[in-house]
Design an enzyme around this catalytic site. Structure first.
Site, mmCIF file in Angstrom:
data_model
loop_
_atom_site.group_PDB
_atom_site.id
_atom_site.type_symbol
_atom_site.label_atom_id
_atom_site.label_comp_id
_atom_site.label_asym_id
_atom_site.label_seq_id
_atom_site.Cartn_x
_atom_site.Cartn_y
_atom_site.Cartn_z
ATOM 1 N N ARG A 127 11.918 -5.797 5.428
ATOM 2 C CA ARG A 127 11.528 -4.057 5.278
ATOM 3 C C ARG A 127 12.227 -3.115 5.455
ATOM 4 N NH1 ARG A 127 5.800 -1.969 5.069
ATOM 5 N NH2 ARG A 127 5.514 -2.698 7.839
ATOM 6 N N ARG A 138 -10.048 0.086 9.125
ATOM 7 C CA ARG A 138 -9.644 -1.110 9.519
ATOM 8 C C ARG A 138 -10.756 -2.351 10.746
ATOM 9 N NH1 ARG A 138 -3.973 0.225 9.101
ATOM 10 N NH2 ARG A 138 -2.463 -1.832 9.348
ATOM 11 N N ARG A 152 -0.093 -9.537 12.669
ATOM 12 C CA ARG A 152 -0.518 -8.152 12.399
ATOM 13 C C ARG A 152 -1.319 -8.787 11.361
ATOM 14 N NH1 ARG A 152 4.643 -5.418 11.218
ATOM 15 N NH2 ARG A 152 2.782 -4.149 9.240
ATOM 16 N N ARG A 196 11.013 -1.082 12.104
ATOM 17 C CA ARG A 196 10.079 -0.913 12.204
ATOM 18 C C ARG A 196 9.942 -1.887 13.669
ATOM 19 N NH1 ARG A 196 4.660 0.736 8.757
ATOM 20 N NH2 ARG A 196 4.238 -0.809 10.215
ATOM 21 N N LYS A 238 0.662 -1.372 -0.234
ATOM 22 C CA LYS A 238 0.145 -0.479 -0.131
ATOM 23 C C LYS A 238 0.594 1.290 0.010
ATOM 24 C CE LYS A 238 -2.146 -1.169 3.775
ATOM 25 N NZ LYS A 238 -1.394 -1.886 3.818
#
Ligand code: AP5
Length: 233
Positions: A127, A88, A171, A160, A13
């Site tokens: 990431r 969400r 998640r 992160r 996204k």
């Protein structure tokens, strides 16, 4: 245009929002980025949100709804915006509907990036993120030009706190349980465009451009992947 970009954690996204906002000249409103900024500054909201975010859980609806309401009222949203990471939950979607009504706006497209869940953990745990501008990188699919600094502003990249394999799995499960049902909420409005996000970044980008230019499709309410995620995980 008022747009929603929707998909699992790691579906791309943020990566695709980068080009959409430049192309259309609209702001990207990413609730995760706003919350991370609040967390870094240790504001009251940031402190309240931290324990949920670090555990991979959703921040309570009332906190994120109040935060978004404030953001949508800012002047840069008047000519359109791209919403990333909200809604969400079905409750958030219902409240957003009322906010949009109040603002006399409606969504033109909901772009749904589909990536099979088993591919997401590798994307998330590899990431690298820029703390300054939020741009993301990955050693395999999008390596930074200079080792571990952001191509755009030269800031040192970091991992992160919620991108460990264990928290990433939590998640993804939270997404399947609480967020995927939100998609059905938008299907009836015929604005959902499902995009195969499991291909190179440039190909996903082309598919998004096509979806943005496409007229409302009669078959847009159907999903080749509706419910499939539950089986795959
Ligand atoms: P948030 O920041 O919104 O995280 P997320 O939804 O989990 O999404 P991500 O940012 O992790 O993934 P992405 O889809 O943007 O992927 P990206 O482009 O970076 O939310 C974080 C937390 O905040 C939540 O857990 C929650 O606690 C809280 N929160 C936020 N909003 C909330 C709300 N509304 N209600 C309640 N709580 C809320 O890509 C991922 C990686 O893959 C990158 O390394 C990238 O380079 C790579 N990649 C991208 N595209 C491709 C491709 N096509 N092929 C291969 N690799 C690719």
């Amino acid at each position: 245009m008022n747009l929603l970009i929707f998909g699992a954690p790691g579906s791309g996204k943020g990566t695709q929002a980068e080009f959409i906002k430049e192309r259309l000249g609209i702001p990207q409103i990413a609730t995760g980025d706003i919350l991370r900024s609040e967390k870094r500054r240790q504001t009251e909201l940031g402190v309240q949100a931290q324990k949920y975010m670090d555990a991979g859980k959703l921040v309570p609806d009332d906190l994120v709804i109040a935060m978004l309401q404030k953001r949508l009222a800012e002047p840069d949203c008047s000519a359109g915006f791209l919403l990333d990471g909200f809604p969400r939950t079905v409750v958030q979607a219902q409240v957003l509907d009322r906010m949009m009504l109040g603002l006399r706006k409606q969504f033109d497209r909901a772009l749904y990036l589909y990536v099979p869940p088993e591919k997401l953990v590798e994307r998330l745990s590899g990431r690298l993120t820029c703390p300054e501008c939020g741009r993301t990188y990955h050693p395999k699919s999008k390596p930074p030009r200079n080792d571990s600094v952001c191509d755009f502003d030269g800031t040192e990249l970091y991992q992160r706190e919620d991108d460990t394999p264990e928290t990433a799995r939590t998640r993804i499960q939270v997404y399947l349980d609480d967020t995927l049902p939100v998609l059905d909420y938008y299907r009836s409005g015929n604005i959902v465009r499902e995009i195969d996000g499991d291909r190179p970044i440039e190909e996903v980008k082309s598919a998004i451009l096509e979806a943005l230019n496409s007229p409302p499709a009669a078959d847009a309410a159907t999903s080749p992947h509706g419910g499939e995620e539950k089986v795959l995980l």
